[in-house]
Enzyme design. Structure first.
Site, PDB file in Angstrom:
ATOM      1  CG  HIS A 104      27.894  10.993 -12.084  1.00 43.06           C
ATOM      2  ND1 HIS A 104      28.437  11.327 -13.306  1.00 43.06           N
ATOM      3  CD2 HIS A 104      28.904  10.410 -11.381  1.00 43.06           C
ATOM      4  CE1 HIS A 104      29.701  10.957 -13.340  1.00 43.06           C
ATOM      5  NE2 HIS A 104      30.020  10.410 -12.179  1.00 43.06           N
ATOM      6  CG  HIS A 106      30.143   8.892  -7.112  1.00 44.88           C
ATOM      7  ND1 HIS A 106      30.347   7.617  -7.595  1.00 44.88           N
ATOM      8  CD2 HIS A 106      30.641   9.725  -8.056  1.00 44.88           C
ATOM      9  CE1 HIS A 106      30.963   7.689  -8.774  1.00 44.88           C
ATOM     10  NE2 HIS A 106      31.148   8.957  -9.070  1.00 44.88           N
TER      11      HIS A 106
HETATM   12  P1  5GP Z   1      32.893   9.151 -12.303  1.00 44.76           P
HETATM   13  O1  5GP Z   1      34.212   8.507 -12.423  1.00 44.76           O
HETATM   14  O2  5GP Z   1      32.494   9.798 -13.625  1.00 44.76           O
HETATM   15  O3  5GP Z   1      32.727  10.076 -11.142  1.00 44.76           O
HETATM   16  O4  5GP Z   1      31.851   7.983 -11.996  1.00 44.76           O
HETATM   17  C1  5GP Z   1      31.157   7.265 -12.978  1.00 44.76           C
HETATM   18  C2  5GP Z   1      30.566   6.060 -12.292  1.00 44.76           C
HETATM   19  O5  5GP Z   1      29.633   5.470 -13.180  1.00 44.76           O
HETATM   20  C3  5GP Z   1      31.587   4.978 -11.960  1.00 44.76           C
HETATM   21  O6  5GP Z   1      31.628   4.756 -10.554  1.00 44.76           O
HETATM   22  C4  5GP Z   1      31.120   3.754 -12.727  1.00 44.76           C
HETATM   23  O7  5GP Z   1      31.276   2.553 -11.999  1.00 44.76           O
HETATM   24  C5  5GP Z   1      29.675   4.076 -13.009  1.00 44.76           C
HETATM   25  N1  5GP Z   1      29.169   3.493 -14.238  1.00 44.76           N
HETATM   26  C6  5GP Z   1      29.784   3.489 -15.441  1.00 44.76           C
HETATM   27  N2  5GP Z   1      29.004   2.864 -16.360  1.00 44.76           N
HETATM   28  C7  5GP Z   1      27.888   2.475 -15.702  1.00 44.76           C
HETATM   29  C8  5GP Z   1      26.714   1.762 -16.112  1.00 44.76           C
HETATM   30  O8  5GP Z   1      26.549   1.375 -17.264  1.00 44.76           O
HETATM   31  N3  5GP Z   1      25.785   1.530 -15.160  1.00 44.76           N
HETATM   32  C9  5GP Z   1      25.934   1.952 -13.873  1.00 44.76           C
HETATM   33  N4  5GP Z   1      24.950   1.649 -13.011  1.00 44.76           N
HETATM   34  N5  5GP Z   1      27.026   2.605 -13.449  1.00 44.76           N
HETATM   35  C10 5GP Z   1      27.989   2.876 -14.363  1.00 44.76           C
END
Ligand code: 5GP
Ligand code: ZN
Length: 143
Positions: A104, A106
């Site tokens: 993903h 952001h």
């Molecule tokens: P990472 O830390 O992997 O770069 O970001 C993962 C992101 O996914 C986090 O900012 C977290 O808030 C988001 N996230 C985790 N679980 C869910 C979910 O069930 N729904 C949504 N919309 N976002 C999620």
């Protein structure tokens, strides 16, 4: 930690509509929805619909598609929500802060004069808007 399709992946569930999300963009290959713990109103996650773990796994063509959607949605955040800047961020690997192991990007909208404690947010994910608020923002951002 989710690293393969055999394990439960929350983003695959969102793609299959088995988990709720406030969706702002969708095409055949890409889905974008609001982060459940946003750093700012409109904080969006852009994912391939197919499960790829990280930058080492995603095919270049799919990364190109994600980039094109990032441009579209980044401009849209500025045009529709009144921001004047956007951060694009991606983490590959736990050491880099990746917590969901489905690729993903952001998109974090920014505005002059408002600093963001990236480091603090990354570890606390402090904001928890209601689904109603997320849906309203997603609706405002729909293309
Ligand atoms: P990472 O830390 O992997 O770069 O970001 C993962 C992101 O996914 C986090 O900012 C977290 O808030 C988001 N996230 C985790 N679980 C869910 C979910 O069930 N729904 C949504 N919309 N976002 C999620
Ligand atoms: Zn997945």
């Amino acid at each position: 930690m989710v690293s393969s399709l055999e394990e439960k992946c929350i983003f695959c569930e969102i793609v299959k509509r088995e988990e709720k999300a406030s969706i702002v963009y969708e095409d055949d290959d890409v889905l974008a929805f609001l982060d459940i713990n946003p750093l700012a109103k409109g904080h969006t996650l852009i994912i391939p619909k197919k499960h790829y773990v990280d930058i080492t796994d995603i095919p270049p063509e799919m990364l190109s598609k994600i980039s094109l959607v990032s441009k579209k949605l980044g401009e849209n955040l500025i045009n529709k929500l009144g921001y004047d800047g956007v951060n694009l961020m991606h983490s590959t690997g736990a050491s880099a802060g990746q917590s969901v192991f489905h690729f993903h990007v952001h998109l974090i909208p920014r505005i002059s004069g408002e600093s963001i404690g990236f480091q603090e947010w990354w570890f606390s994910r402090a904001f928890h808007p209601s689904r109603k608020d997320l849906d309203k923002t997603a609706n405002d951002l729909k293309l």
